[in-house]
Design an enzyme around this catalytic site. Structure first.
Site, PDB file in Angstrom:
ATOM      1  N   GLY A  46       0.309   8.391   0.144  1.00  0.00           N
ATOM      2  CA  GLY A  46      -0.045   8.895  -1.192  1.00  0.00           C
ATOM      3  C   GLY A  46      -0.224   7.775  -2.200  1.00  0.00           C
ATOM      4  N   CYS A  47       0.646   6.789  -2.125  1.00  0.00           N
ATOM      5  CA  CYS A  47       0.573   5.671  -3.077  1.00  0.00           C
ATOM      6  C   CYS A  47      -0.672   4.827  -2.829  1.00  0.00           C
ATOM      7  CB  CYS A  47       1.838   4.827  -2.994  1.00  0.00           C
ATOM      8  SG  CYS A  47       3.306   5.765  -3.496  1.00  0.00           S
ATOM      9  N   THR A  48      -1.058   4.693  -1.573  1.00  0.00           N
ATOM     10  CA  THR A  48      -2.276   3.954  -1.243  1.00  0.00           C
ATOM     11  C   THR A  48      -3.503   4.711  -1.747  1.00  0.00           C
ATOM     12  OG1 THR A  48      -1.223   2.922   0.666  1.00  0.00           O
ATOM     13  CG2 THR A  48      -3.637   2.969   0.643  1.00  0.00           C
TER      14      THR A  48
END
EC number: 1.11.1.24
Length: 155
Positions: A46-48
């Site tokens: 998700g952060c990527t």
């Protein structure tokens, strides 16, 4: 989750370092618009997705007058690796004790893979030129978030 900030409030001050040791503070951006987004952990799916969406939208956001800053509890080495691997060209700031996340109400209980624990919560804040919050978003869904934010900001 503890306190939650609201639109119109003065954004809490910050002073954090990036992967190269350069310090960024709220005062550095006086007279500018800043998108300050919190993410739980570098190099996770998700952060990527979110970081790459910001990267891909950076010129449009900059053209509309916005500086993007990402904040996570990761150390400098993890931030450096994440930035290099994903070709991220905006500052990623280290908040190792999650003190800034707590000040912005972006820290609390979450459940991942059946495990419940305390940590940085995905959230985004837009700080106007005068240092007040013009947008506050908690519990952000990484997928499509930047596109929705750009549409709302007219960027």
């Amino acid at each position: 989750m503890g306190i939650q900030l609201e639109v119109g409030q003065n954004a809490p001050d910050f002073s954090l370092s990036d992967a190269n040791g350069k310090t960024y503070s709220k005062a550095d951006f006086a007279g500018q618009k800043v998108i300050l987004y919190f993410y739980p952990k570098a190099a996770t799916p998700g952060c990527t997705t979110e970081a790459c969406d910001f990267r891909d939208s950076l010129s449009a956001l900059a053209g509309a007058g916005f500086q993007v800053l990402g904040v996570s509890p990761d150390d400098a080495e993890a931030l450096q690796s994440f930035a290099e691997d994903q070709h991220l060209t905006f500052p990623l700031l280290s908040d190792p004790g999650a003190e800034l996340a707590k000040a912005y109400g972006s820290y609390g209980e979450k459940t991942v893979g059946g495990n419940t624990f305390e940590g940085t919560l995905r959230s985004t804040f837009v700080i106007d030129e005068d240092g007040t919050l013009s947008s506050v978003e908690y519990n952000v869904d990484a997928e499509g978030h930047v596109a929705r934010l750009r549409a709302r900001l007219g960027a």
